[in-house]
Motif scaffolding. Structure first.
Motif, PDB file in Angstrom:
ATOM      1  N   PRO A  27      -4.995  14.306  18.998  1.00  0.00           N
ATOM      2  CA  PRO A  27      -4.867  14.347  17.614  1.00  0.00           C
ATOM      3  C   PRO A  27      -5.545  13.285  16.789  1.00  0.00           C
ATOM      4  CG  PRO A  27      -2.787  14.856  18.478  1.00  0.00           C
ATOM      5  CD  PRO A  27      -3.654  14.516  19.640  1.00  0.00           C
ATOM      6  N   ASN A  28      -5.829  13.215  15.646  1.00  0.00           N
ATOM      7  CA  ASN A  28      -6.543  12.220  14.847  1.00  0.00           C
ATOM      8  C   ASN A  28      -5.280  11.762  13.931  1.00  0.00           C
ATOM      9  OD1 ASN A  28      -9.284  12.418  15.980  1.00  0.00           O
ATOM     10  ND2 ASN A  28      -9.044  14.430  14.871  1.00  0.00           N
ATOM     11  N   VAL A  29      -5.173  10.426  14.051  1.00  0.00           N
ATOM     12  CA  VAL A  29      -4.216   9.911  13.293  1.00  0.00           C
ATOM     13  C   VAL A  29      -4.660   8.759  12.465  1.00  0.00           C
ATOM     14  CG1 VAL A  29      -1.797   8.470  13.271  1.00  0.00           C
ATOM     15  CG2 VAL A  29      -1.944  10.354  14.372  1.00  0.00           C
ATOM     16  N   VAL A  30      -4.489   8.609  11.093  1.00  0.00           N
ATOM     17  CA  VAL A  30      -5.001   7.494  10.411  1.00  0.00           C
ATOM     18  C   VAL A  30      -3.625   6.596   9.828  1.00  0.00           C
ATOM     19  CG1 VAL A  30      -5.998   6.721   8.112  1.00  0.00           C
ATOM     20  CG2 VAL A  30      -6.872   8.931   9.353  1.00  0.00           C
ATOM     21  N   ILE A  31      -3.815   5.347  10.313  1.00  0.00           N
ATOM     22  CA  ILE A  31      -2.841   4.264   9.879  1.00  0.00           C
ATOM     23  C   ILE A  31      -3.298   3.542   8.624  1.00  0.00           C
ATOM     24  CG2 ILE A  31      -1.727   1.993  10.592  1.00  0.00           C
ATOM     25  CD1 ILE A  31      -1.876   2.905  13.526  1.00  0.00           C
ATOM     26  N   LEU A  32      -2.530   3.728   7.498  1.00  0.00           N
ATOM     27  CA  LEU A  32      -2.720   2.952   6.156  1.00  0.00           C
ATOM     28  C   LEU A  32      -1.979   1.687   6.422  1.00  0.00           C
ATOM     29  CD1 LEU A  32      -3.043   6.159   3.668  1.00  0.00           C
ATOM     30  CD2 LEU A  32      -4.971   4.836   4.962  1.00  0.00           C
ATOM     31  N   ALA A  33      -2.465   0.765   6.300  1.00  0.00           N
ATOM     32  CA  ALA A  33      -1.616  -0.609   6.245  1.00  0.00           C
ATOM     33  C   ALA A  33      -1.567  -1.262   4.720  1.00  0.00           C
ATOM     34  CB  ALA A  33      -2.306  -1.460   7.175  1.00  0.00           C
ATOM     35  N   THR A  34      -0.227  -1.557   4.621  1.00  0.00           N
ATOM     36  CA  THR A  34      -0.145  -1.928   3.226  1.00  0.00           C
ATOM     37  C   THR A  34       0.460  -3.421   3.161  1.00  0.00           C
ATOM     38  OG1 THR A  34       2.478  -1.372   2.926  1.00  0.00           O
ATOM     39  CG2 THR A  34       0.452   0.281   2.363  1.00  0.00           C
ATOM     40  N   GLY A  35       0.729  -4.025   4.356  1.00  0.00           N
ATOM     41  CA  GLY A  35       1.501  -5.465   4.795  1.00  0.00           C
ATOM     42  C   GLY A  35       2.800  -5.448   5.067  1.00  0.00           C
ATOM     43  N   GLY A  36       3.329  -6.423   4.576  1.00  0.00           N
ATOM     44  CA  GLY A  36       5.021  -6.307   5.003  1.00  0.00           C
ATOM     45  C   GLY A  36       5.156  -7.206   6.339  1.00  0.00           C
ATOM     46  N   THR A  37       6.411  -7.026   6.754  1.00  0.00           N
ATOM     47  CA  THR A  37       6.941  -7.780   7.681  1.00  0.00           C
ATOM     48  C   THR A  37       6.023  -7.335   9.203  1.00  0.00           C
ATOM     49  OG1 THR A  37       9.111  -8.101   7.098  1.00  0.00           O
ATOM     50  CG2 THR A  37       8.937  -8.264   9.477  1.00  0.00           C
ATOM     51  N   ILE A  38       5.972  -6.146   9.419  1.00  0.00           N
ATOM     52  CA  ILE A  38       5.065  -5.412  10.423  1.00  0.00           C
ATOM     53  C   ILE A  38       3.771  -6.206  10.795  1.00  0.00           C
ATOM     54  CG2 ILE A  38       3.976  -3.642   9.336  1.00  0.00           C
ATOM     55  CD1 ILE A  38       4.958  -2.014  12.135  1.00  0.00           C
ATOM     56  N   GLY A 110      -2.275  13.306  11.085  1.00  0.00           N
ATOM     57  CA  GLY A 110      -1.156  12.866  10.815  1.00  0.00           C
ATOM     58  C   GLY A 110      -1.530  11.523  10.263  1.00  0.00           C
ATOM     59  N   ILE A 111      -0.764  10.906   9.575  1.00  0.00           N
ATOM     60  CA  ILE A 111      -0.941   9.777   8.667  1.00  0.00           C
ATOM     61  C   ILE A 111       0.374   8.660   8.879  1.00  0.00           C
ATOM     62  CG2 ILE A 111      -1.369   8.753   6.323  1.00  0.00           C
ATOM     63  CD1 ILE A 111      -2.241  11.541   5.542  1.00  0.00           C
ATOM     64  N   VAL A 112      -0.100   7.629   9.159  1.00  0.00           N
ATOM     65  CA  VAL A 112       1.161   6.691   9.336  1.00  0.00           C
ATOM     66  C   VAL A 112       1.069   5.568   8.365  1.00  0.00           C
ATOM     67  CG1 VAL A 112       2.132   4.625  10.785  1.00  0.00           C
ATOM     68  CG2 VAL A 112       1.546   6.825  11.714  1.00  0.00           C
ATOM     69  N   ILE A 113       1.702   5.205   7.716  1.00  0.00           N
ATOM     70  CA  ILE A 113       1.777   4.047   6.473  1.00  0.00           C
ATOM     71  C   ILE A 113       2.645   2.882   6.911  1.00  0.00           C
ATOM     72  CG2 ILE A 113       2.122   3.209   4.092  1.00  0.00           C
ATOM     73  CD1 ILE A 113       2.031   7.007   4.818  1.00  0.00           C
ATOM     74  N   ILE A 137       3.769  13.006   7.900  1.00  0.00           N
ATOM     75  CA  ILE A 137       3.430  11.515   7.203  1.00  0.00           C
ATOM     76  C   ILE A 137       4.640  10.835   7.708  1.00  0.00           C
ATOM     77  CG2 ILE A 137       3.137  10.365   4.932  1.00  0.00           C
ATOM     78  CD1 ILE A 137       2.375  12.801   3.747  1.00  0.00           C
ATOM     79  N   VAL A 138       4.102   9.492   8.228  1.00  0.00           N
ATOM     80  CA  VAL A 138       5.371   8.692   8.823  1.00  0.00           C
ATOM     81  C   VAL A 138       5.233   7.342   8.114  1.00  0.00           C
ATOM     82  CG1 VAL A 138       6.284   7.850  10.770  1.00  0.00           C
ATOM     83  CG2 VAL A 138       5.207   9.895  10.950  1.00  0.00           C
ATOM     84  N   VAL A 139       6.257   6.882   7.512  1.00  0.00           N
ATOM     85  CA  VAL A 139       6.187   5.458   7.079  1.00  0.00           C
ATOM     86  C   VAL A 139       7.189   4.606   7.936  1.00  0.00           C
ATOM     87  CG1 VAL A 139       6.828   3.962   4.971  1.00  0.00           C
ATOM     88  CG2 VAL A 139       6.256   6.375   4.660  1.00  0.00           C
ATOM     89  N   VAL A 140       6.473   3.210   8.136  1.00  0.00           N
ATOM     90  CA  VAL A 140       6.957   2.541   9.532  1.00  0.00           C
ATOM     91  C   VAL A 140       6.962   1.137   8.833  1.00  0.00           C
ATOM     92  CG1 VAL A 140       4.734   2.279  10.761  1.00  0.00           C
ATOM     93  CG2 VAL A 140       7.069   2.129  11.907  1.00  0.00           C
ATOM     94  N   GLY A 141       7.947   0.236   9.323  1.00  0.00           N
ATOM     95  CA  GLY A 141       7.979  -1.348   9.271  1.00  0.00           C
ATOM     96  C   GLY A 141       8.399  -1.839  10.495  1.00  0.00           C
ATOM     97  N   SER A 142       8.856  -2.908  10.171  1.00  0.00           N
ATOM     98  CA  SER A 142       9.628  -3.767  11.171  1.00  0.00           C
ATOM     99  C   SER A 142      10.497  -4.800  10.734  1.00  0.00           C
ATOM    100  CB  SER A 142       8.677  -4.440  12.256  1.00  0.00           C
ATOM    101  OG  SER A 142       8.020  -5.643  11.840  1.00  0.00           O
ATOM    102  N   MET A 143      11.719  -5.122  11.262  1.00  0.00           N
ATOM    103  CA  MET A 143      12.741  -6.335  10.645  1.00  0.00           C
ATOM    104  C   MET A 143      12.280  -7.602  11.341  1.00  0.00           C
ATOM    105  SD  MET A 143      14.562  -4.517   8.843  1.00  0.00           S
ATOM    106  CE  MET A 143      15.653  -5.949   8.452  1.00  0.00           C
ATOM    107  N   ARG A 144      11.315  -7.762  12.076  1.00  0.00           N
ATOM    108  CA  ARG A 144      10.726  -8.873  12.791  1.00  0.00           C
ATOM    109  C   ARG A 144       9.343  -9.255  12.848  1.00  0.00           C
ATOM    110  NH1 ARG A 144      15.134  -8.536  17.712  1.00  0.00           N
ATOM    111  NH2 ARG A 144      16.982  -9.012  16.738  1.00  0.00           N
ATOM    112  N   PRO A 145       8.740 -10.093  12.757  1.00  0.00           N
ATOM    113  CA  PRO A 145       7.590 -10.340  12.637  1.00  0.00           C
ATOM    114  C   PRO A 145       6.998 -10.082  14.065  1.00  0.00           C
ATOM    115  CG  PRO A 145       8.266 -12.408  12.486  1.00  0.00           C
ATOM    116  CD  PRO A 145       9.410 -11.393  11.979  1.00  0.00           C
ATOM    117  N   GLY A 146       5.638  -9.740  14.257  1.00  0.00           N
ATOM    118  CA  GLY A 146       5.209  -9.801  15.496  1.00  0.00           C
ATOM    119  C   GLY A 146       5.278 -10.773  16.376  1.00  0.00           C
TER     120      GLY A 146
END
Length: 354
Positions: A27-38, A110-113, A137-146
């Motif tokens: 499958p082809n998945v595109v990740i759209l990045a917007t910033g945030g803690t992740i 599929g798309i990940v934001i 369409i999947v929206v994802v973040g994190s509670m801790r920085p990498g």
């Protein structure tokens, strides 16, 4: 050239071609990045709560999880690079149009934001309302920085891509995949700011994702995506909707000020069952008489549920109730709905259905 040699060459070529579909079928998945803690970074590995958000670009996020190549062909786009508390209506519309454009492409499955957690639930619900696609369409973040010890972003991102690449995630609306849970973008909310299990749905998750496999337990009942009457292609700006907070000794100052600044609807973030203090009722009735929509919601953490004509005579006052939506999600729905209607009865129907 002998026939035997030619035959061997043809067999080798055929074997090579036979191997290509297995790669192409990934499958082809595109990740759209917007910033945030992740996409954040702290000064030391012990910094899990103090750090700078929106520092790591999308190509580095992807490079940091080489296992993504095992589940999908992944590419990334940097849409924004901001902390999510700075998201505006304009950001939402821009992101929504880009997601919709990608969803129309035949080479996108599929798309990940990636998104900061402060307003992640608002963006997920907005996309759930306005993007017409069955593709995941999947929206994802994190509670801790990498950069932190036990950072959660890497696994969250892997799970998000895995879900976006899954056939069984199709048609379930916008999903939020964090802490191994599969939550509906409609229901989920950030309930605490210092734990990795911060995002919860009052009615429970849709399922779990464990080691790249999805396990589903329920389906979303409310209208979304392909069944929505709202379409991002028809929306260039959202209606101005604001939130005023209810509490003991509350005055009508905030409500009047928001209306004076141009709010077309005010979400009353009330106590309990969206209760309205007696001293505020006259101002809200006056604002409604002047054309401002009044929408009662509850700021009860983890499951405020507002009943119509309970606590207040909504029919008499021509007010709307937000059903089980928290104030910030009620704002999103009102801002979208009021691009189509100003009728309070239509708005109430929409709040029941979405």
């Amino acid at each position: 050239m002998s026939n035997r040699f030619l035959s061997r060459c043809l067999l080798i070529a055929a074997a090579c071609l036979a191997a290509l579909p297995a790669f192409a079928a990934k499958p082809n998945v595109v990740i759209l990045a917007t910033g945030g803690t992740i996409a954040g970074a702290g000064a030391a590995a012990t910094n899990s709560a103090t750090y700078q958000a929106a520092k790591v670009p999308v190509d580095k996020l992807i490079a940091g999880v080489p296992e993504l190549a095992n589940v999908a062909q992944v590419r990334g786009e940097q849409v924004f690079q901001i902390a999510s508390e700075s998201f505006t209506n304009e950001h939402l519309v821009t992101l929504g149009k880009r997601v919709a454009a990608l969803a129309r492409q035949g080479d996108v499955d599929g798309i990940v934001i990636t998104h900061g957690t402060d307003t992640l639930e608002e963006t997920a619900y907005f996309l759930n309302l306005v993007v017409h696609t069955a593709k995941p369409i999947v929206v994802v973040g994190s509670m801790r920085p990498g950069t932190a010890m036990s950072a959660d972003g890497t696994l969250n991102l892997f799970n998000a891509v895995s879900v976006a690449a899954s056939q069984d995630a199709r048609g379930k609306g916008v999903l939020v995949t964090m802490n191994d849970e599969l939550n509906s973008g409609r229901d989920v909310a950030k309930t605490i700011n210092i734990k990795t299990e911060a995002f919860k749905s009052p009615w429970g998750p849709l399922g779990m994702v464990v080691e790249g496999k999805n396990y589903w337990f329920r389906l979303p009942a409310k209208r979304h995506t392909t069944n929505s009457e709202f379409d991002i292609e028809q929306i260039d700006a959202l209606a101005p909707v604001e939130i005023a907070y209810g509490y003991g000794n509350v005055s009508d100052t905030a409500y009047r000020a928001l209306a004076d600044k141009g709010a077309k609807a005010i979400i009353h973030s009330g106590t309990g069952n969206g209760s309205v203090a007696a001293r505020v009722v006259p101002a809200l009735r006056e604002l409604r008489a002047n054309g401002v929509q009044i929408i009662r919601s509850s700021h009860v953490n983890g499951g405020g549920f507002v009943l119509r004509n309970a606590e207040q005579p909504d029919d008499q006052y021509d007010w709307v109730v937000a059903h089980d939506l928290n104030p910030q999600k009620a704002r999103i729905l009102a801002a979208v709905a009021m691009t189509k209607t100003q009728d309070s009865k239509e708005l109430q129907r929409i709040f029941w259905e979405y």
